[in-house]
Design a protein around this motif. Structure first.
Motif, PDB file in Angstrom:
ATOM      1  N   GLY A   1       0.813  -1.181   0.000  1.00 24.65           N
ATOM      2  CA  GLY A   1       0.000   0.000   0.000  1.00 24.65           C
ATOM      3  C   GLY A   1       0.859   1.248   0.000  1.00 24.65           C
ATOM      4  N   TYR A   2       0.202   2.372   0.043  1.00 27.21           N
ATOM      5  CA  TYR A   2       0.902   3.651   0.039  1.00 27.21           C
ATOM      6  C   TYR A   2       1.579   3.939   1.371  1.00 27.21           C
ATOM      7  N   THR A   3       0.940   3.569   2.457  1.00 31.56           N
ATOM      8  CA  THR A   3       1.516   3.850   3.778  1.00 31.56           C
ATOM      9  C   THR A   3       1.492   2.634   4.688  1.00 31.56           C
ATOM     10  N   ALA A   4       1.366   1.437   4.104  1.00 38.60           N
ATOM     11  CA  ALA A   4       1.336   0.213   4.908  1.00 38.60           C
ATOM     12  C   ALA A   4       2.020  -0.923   4.155  1.00 38.60           C
ATOM     13  N   ILE A   5       2.601  -1.827   4.921  1.00 39.71           N
ATOM     14  CA  ILE A   5       3.219  -3.032   4.369  1.00 39.71           C
ATOM     15  C   ILE A   5       2.818  -4.211   5.234  1.00 39.71           C
ATOM     16  N   ARG A   6       2.320  -5.271   4.604  1.00 39.83           N
ATOM     17  CA  ARG A   6       1.980  -6.483   5.331  1.00 39.83           C
ATOM     18  C   ARG A   6       3.137  -7.469   5.199  1.00 39.83           C
ATOM     19  N   VAL A   7       3.639  -7.909   6.353  1.00 43.63           N
ATOM     20  CA  VAL A   7       4.721  -8.890   6.400  1.00 43.63           C
ATOM     21  C   VAL A   7       4.107 -10.231   6.781  1.00 43.63           C
ATOM     22  N   THR A   8       4.438 -11.269   6.015  1.00 46.52           N
ATOM     23  CA  THR A   8       3.934 -12.619   6.256  1.00 46.52           C
ATOM     24  C   THR A   8       5.125 -13.554   6.406  1.00 46.52           C
ATOM     25  N   TRP A   9       5.025 -14.513   7.337  1.00 52.78           N
ATOM     26  CA  TRP A   9       6.124 -15.438   7.574  1.00 52.78           C
ATOM     27  C   TRP A   9       5.596 -16.854   7.726  1.00 52.78           C
ATOM     28  N   THR A  10       6.514 -17.803   7.618  1.00 57.14           N
ATOM     29  CA  THR A  10       6.194 -19.207   7.825  1.00 57.14           C
ATOM     30  C   THR A  10       6.166 -19.472   9.321  1.00 57.14           C
ATOM     31  N   LYS A  11       5.131 -20.153   9.785  1.00 56.81           N
ATOM     32  CA  LYS A  11       5.018 -20.463  11.213  1.00 56.81           C
ATOM     33  C   LYS A  11       6.177 -21.355  11.647  1.00 56.81           C
ATOM     34  N   SER A  12       6.649 -21.108  12.851  1.00 60.63           N
ATOM     35  CA  SER A  12       7.764 -21.869  13.404  1.00 60.63           C
ATOM     36  C   SER A  12       7.216 -22.950  14.341  1.00 60.63           C
ATOM     37  N   ALA A  13       7.598 -24.194  14.098  1.00 59.53           N
ATOM     38  CA  ALA A  13       7.127 -25.308  14.925  1.00 59.53           C
ATOM     39  C   ALA A  13       7.560 -25.101  16.375  1.00 59.53           C
ATOM     40  N   GLY A  14       6.636 -25.219  17.289  1.00 57.06           N
ATOM     41  CA  GLY A  14       6.936 -25.101  18.712  1.00 57.06           C
ATOM     42  C   GLY A  14       6.949 -23.688  19.244  1.00 57.06           C
ATOM     43  N   ALA A  15       6.758 -22.686  18.383  1.00 56.84           N
ATOM     44  CA  ALA A  15       6.770 -21.291  18.842  1.00 56.84           C
ATOM     45  C   ALA A  15       5.511 -20.977  19.646  1.00 56.84           C
ATOM     46  N   THR A  16       5.664 -20.125  20.634  1.00 58.49           N
ATOM     47  CA  THR A  16       4.533 -19.608  21.402  1.00 58.49           C
ATOM     48  C   THR A  16       3.995 -18.353  20.740  1.00 58.49           C
ATOM     49  N   GLY A  17       4.898 -17.587  20.122  1.00 56.48           N
ATOM     50  CA  GLY A  17       4.528 -16.339  19.458  1.00 56.48           C
ATOM     51  C   GLY A  17       5.709 -15.777  18.693  1.00 56.48           C
ATOM     52  N   TYR A  18       5.572 -14.500  18.299  1.00 55.11           N
ATOM     53  CA  TYR A  18       6.583 -13.872  17.461  1.00 55.11           C
ATOM     54  C   TYR A  18       6.834 -12.439  17.909  1.00 55.11           C
ATOM     55  N   ALA A  19       8.096 -12.040  17.873  1.00 52.32           N
ATOM     56  CA  ALA A  19       8.480 -10.654  18.124  1.00 52.32           C
ATOM     57  C   ALA A  19       8.769 -10.029  16.762  1.00 52.32           C
ATOM     58  N   LEU A  20       8.171  -8.863  16.501  1.00 50.56           N
ATOM     59  CA  LEU A  20       8.325  -8.200  15.214  1.00 50.56           C
ATOM     60  C   LEU A  20       9.167  -6.945  15.390  1.00 50.56           C
ATOM     61  N   TYR A  21      10.093  -6.739  14.471  1.00 52.46           N
ATOM     62  CA  TYR A  21      11.039  -5.630  14.553  1.00 52.46           C
ATOM     63  C   TYR A  21      11.031  -4.814  13.270  1.00 52.46           C
ATOM     64  N   LYS A  22      11.342  -3.526  13.412  1.00 54.93           N
ATOM     65  CA  LYS A  22      11.560  -2.632  12.273  1.00 54.93           C
ATOM     66  C   LYS A  22      12.956  -2.061  12.430  1.00 54.93           C
ATOM     67  N   HIS A  23      13.696  -1.991  11.337  1.00 54.04           N
ATOM     68  CA  HIS A  23      15.051  -1.447  11.369  1.00 54.04           C
ATOM     69  C   HIS A  23      14.948   0.077  11.347  1.00 54.04           C
ATOM     70  N   VAL A  24      15.485   0.701  12.396  1.00 57.06           N
ATOM     71  CA  VAL A  24      15.438   2.160  12.523  1.00 57.06           C
ATOM     72  C   VAL A  24      16.863   2.654  12.731  1.00 57.06           C
ATOM     73  N   GLY A  25      17.355   3.460  11.794  1.00 59.96           N
ATOM     74  CA  GLY A  25      18.732   3.946  11.898  1.00 59.96           C
ATOM     75  C   GLY A  25      19.710   2.799  11.767  1.00 59.96           C
ATOM     76  N   THR A  26      20.383   2.473  12.871  1.00 58.11           N
ATOM     77  CA  THR A  26      21.378   1.386  12.850  1.00 58.11           C
ATOM     78  C   THR A  26      20.981   0.215  13.736  1.00 58.11           C
TER      79      THR A  26
END
Length: 82
Positions: free
Chosen positions: A1-26
């Motif tokens: 989209g113009y101001t949005a991006i959808r990130v999709t990933w493959t589920k990890s076996a045994g995971a409880t959840g996911y931490a999502l990060y954005k690269h900012v600066g360094t």
């Protein structure tokens, strides 16, 4: 989209959840924690138009009251529309 991006990933076996990060600066900044192992996508909104962003997903598992994050993570770059 113009101001949005959808990130999709493959589920990890045994995971409880996911931490999502954005690269900012360094550095990577955690922007969301998803506490549902069945979820495999997230829409980053409020982004600038025609800009390249870098995102990462890191699975985690809760066991014995402790949180253990995966040693590695997957990152992806994407550009918002003009």
């Amino acid at each position: 989209g113009y101001t949005a991006i959808r990130v999709t990933w493959t589920k990890s076996a045994g995971a409880t959840g996911y931490a999502l990060y954005k690269h900012v600066g360094t550095k990577w900044v955690r922007v969301k924690t998803i506490n549902n192992a069945k979820t495999n996508s997230y829409a980053y909104t409020g982004l600038k138009r025609n800009t390249i962003y870098k995102f990462a997903v890191r699975p985690y598992k809760v066991a014995g009251g402790k949180v253990a994050y995966a040693a590695s993570y997957t990152s992806v770059s994407a550009r918002t529309l003009k």
